[in-house]
Design an enzyme around this catalytic site. Structure first.
Site, short mmCIF file in Angstrom:
data_model
loop_
_atom_site.label_atom_id
_atom_site.label_comp_id
_atom_site.label_asym_id
_atom_site.label_seq_id
_atom_site.Cartn_x
_atom_site.Cartn_y
_atom_site.Cartn_z
N ASP A 161 -7.83 -5.45 0.01
CA ASP A 161 -8.32 -6.35 -1.04
C ASP A 161 -7.96 -7.81 -0.80
OD1 ASP A 161 -9.63 -4.48 -2.67
OD2 ASP A 161 -7.71 -3.75 -3.38
N HIS A 174 0.85 -1.19 0.00
CA HIS A 174 0.00 0.00 0.00
C HIS A 174 0.88 1.23 0.00
CE1 HIS A 174 -3.19 2.78 1.11
NE2 HIS A 174 -4.03 1.83 0.73
#
Ligand code: CMC
Length: 378
Positions: A315, A261
Site C-alpha cells: 500500500d 506486514h
C-alpha cells in the site's frame, strides 16, 4: 478436548490448504501458482493472471481469447443496479457502494448451482467483468453524471480508465494500471480472503462471498491503508517534516501507514515493483513531490524499525501511482477490490472443491451460573 493456545489474529494458524499463492516473508518472495510475481508483472496481463489463479494453469492462446471475450461482453450492468446506485448518497464511501452493489448482483442471479462448472465460470466472468463498471459508475454518478457505457474495443484496464475519465487512457498508464491489478490480485490467507472462504464454506452464492470480502478489505489495517498513506503524505507536507513525524508516531505507538506486514519481514516485493512503476509515470508525466517524502520515509523507517522487520508494504507506493493517474484517493481501495475479486474467486472455487464449513472454537473467559436479575433490581 484438546486445549490449544489462543493466537490473537490467528497468527501462524493455517486456515486452509491452498495451491493458489505462496509467500516467503523472510526472502520477500511472492508466487501465484508457482510463478514469481516479478515475472507475471513483466510478462502477463491481469486477465491472464486471473485465469491462472482461478483455473490453476496459464491459459492457451485460445483459452485466453475466449475468457477475454466473455469478460468483455459481460461488462454492462443492469439498469436496475445502476438506478439503485443512483440512490446511494454521494458522500458515501465507494467501498460501501461497491459492497452493496456486489451483493445486489445476487438478487439478479439467484440460481445457486455450485456443482456446475458452467455456473462457476459464469459467476467468475460476471463478477470480474462488472465490478470495474460498478466502481466507475458510482464515481460518475456521485458527481451528478450518467455512467459511461463500457467500450468493447478496449481491453480490461483501458476500459476501466476510460469509464472513469470519459477519455481513452494513455497506453503507458493503462499498462501500468494493469500491472497494479496483477500485483493486487492475490495474497494468500489475508483478512478479506479469509472472509471470502468463511462465507464460501456456508455454500452461499458467490456474490455474497465477494460482498463479504469487499467489506473486510475496506478497513485501514487492510486495503484501506493505501488511502491513509496519501493522507499521511499530505499531512507531512515536506521532506523536512518526515523525521519528526515518524518520531512522533513511535512515541505515540501509532502505526505508520503503508509499513509493516504480518508475513513480510523485508520489503514487500510488490512495493519494489510499484515504486519502479511510479518512477516510470513520473518520468513521463512529471515528478510528484510526495515521492520525495515517501522515499525519505522509507529511509527513516528503515533506520528506526528494520530490527522489527518493518518495511514498505504494497500500500505504500500504490497510492502514488494512482494519484499520478488522477484517480481520486477514495477509489484506491475499490481498485484493490477490482483486482482482488479474482483472488477471492480462486479461493471460492478451491474452498468448494473440498468444503467443510468453518466453525472454529473459542476460549470462553466469561462467567458461569449467574442468576438472572429482574430489571427493577439492576
Ligand atoms: N508502524 C510502526 N510500527 C509498526 C507498524 C507500523 N506500520 N507495523 C507494525 N509495527 C510494530 C508494532 O508496533 C509492534 O511493535 P511491538 O512488538 O514493539 O509492540 C510490531 O511491529 C508488530 O506489530 P503488530 O501490530 O503486532 O503486527 P501485525 O502483524 O498484527 O500487523 C499490520 C500487521 C499490517 C496490520 C501492521 O503492520 C499495520 O498496522 N501496518 C499499518 C497499516 C498498513 O499499512 N496496512 C496494510 C497492510 S499490507 C496490505 C493489506 O493487507 O491490505
Amino acid at each position: 478436548m484438546m486445549v490449544c493456545e489462543y493466537k490473537p489474529g490467528l497468527e501462524g494458524i493455517p486456515a486452509a490448504q491452498s495451491s493458489i499463492s505462496y509467500v516467503d516473508g523472510q526472502k520477500g518472495i511472492l508466487e501465484y501458482r508457482g510463478i514469481r510475481i516479478e515475472e507475471l508483472a513483466e510478462k502477463s496481463t491481469f486477465l491472464e493472471t486471473a485465469y491462472l489463479l482461478i483455473w490453476g494453469e496459464l491459459p492457451s492462446k485460445e483459452e485466453l481469447e475466449v475468457f477475454e471475450h466473455e469478460v468483455r461482453y459481460h461488462r454492462r450492468i443492469k439498469y436496475r443496479i445502476r438506478d439503485m446506485m443512483k440512490c446511494f448518497p454521494e458522500s458515501g464511501h465507494p467501498m460501501d457502494a461497491l459492497q452493496a452493489s456486489a451483493a445486489a448482483l445476487g438478487l439478479f442471479y439467484s440460481l445457486r448451482d455450485l456443482h456446475n462448472p458452467a455456473y462457476i465460470r459464469d459467476s467468475v466472468v460476471r463478477l470480474i467483468a462488472t465490478i470495474p463498471t460498478m466502481v466507475a459508475a458510482f464515481q460518475l454518478m456521485r458527481k451528478g453524471n450518467d455512467p459511461v457505457r463500457p467500450r468493447d474495443d478496449l481491453d480490461y484496464s483501458a476500459n476501466f480508465l476510460y469509464m472513469l475519465n470519459e477519455q481513452e487512457p494513455d497506453p503507458l498508464a493503462a499498462r501500468i494500471f494493469d500491472i497494479c491489478l496483477i500485483l493486487h490480485v492475490e495474497h494468500t490467507m489475508n483478512a478479506s480472503t479469509f472472509s471470502a472462504r468463511v462465507t464460501a464454506s456456508t455454500l452461499t452464492d458467490p456474490y455474497a462471498v465477494v460482498a463479504s470480502a469487499v467489506g473486510t478489505l475496506g478497513g485501514p489495517l487492510h486495503g484501506g491503508a493505501n488511502e491513509e498513506v496519501i493522507q499521511m503524505l499530505e499531512d507531512i507536507g515536506s521532506v523536512d517534516n518526515v523525521r519528526p513525524y515518524i518520531q512522533d508516531c513511535l512515541e505515540r505507538k501509532a502505526k505508520i501507514m503503508g509499513f509493516g506486514h504480518r508475513v513480510y519481514k523485508v520489503k514487500d516485493p510488490r512495493a519494489t515493483i510499484l515504486q519502479k512503476l511510479a518512477e516510470q509515470l513520473f518520468e513521463k508525466f512529471g515528478h510528484d513531490k510526495f515521492y520525495d517524502i515517501a522515499q525519505e520515509m522509507e529511509r527513516v523507517v528503515e533506520e528506526k524499525l528494520a530490527s522489527k522487520g518493518i518495511y514498505p508494504n504494497v500500500d505504500f507506493y500504490s497510492g502514488l501511482v494512482y494519484r499520478k493517474m488522477g484517480i481520486p484517493t477514495d477509489l484506491f481501495t475499490p481498485i484493490f477490490a477490482i483486482a482482488r475479486v479474482a483472488g477471492w474467486l480462486a479461493h471460492w472455487k478451491e474452498q468448494l472443491a473440498e468444503n467443510r464449513i468453518f466453525r472454529p472454537t473459542q476460549i470462553y473467559n466469561g462467567r458461569h451460573e449467574i442468576p438472572y436479575t429482574p430489571i427493577e433490581q439492576r
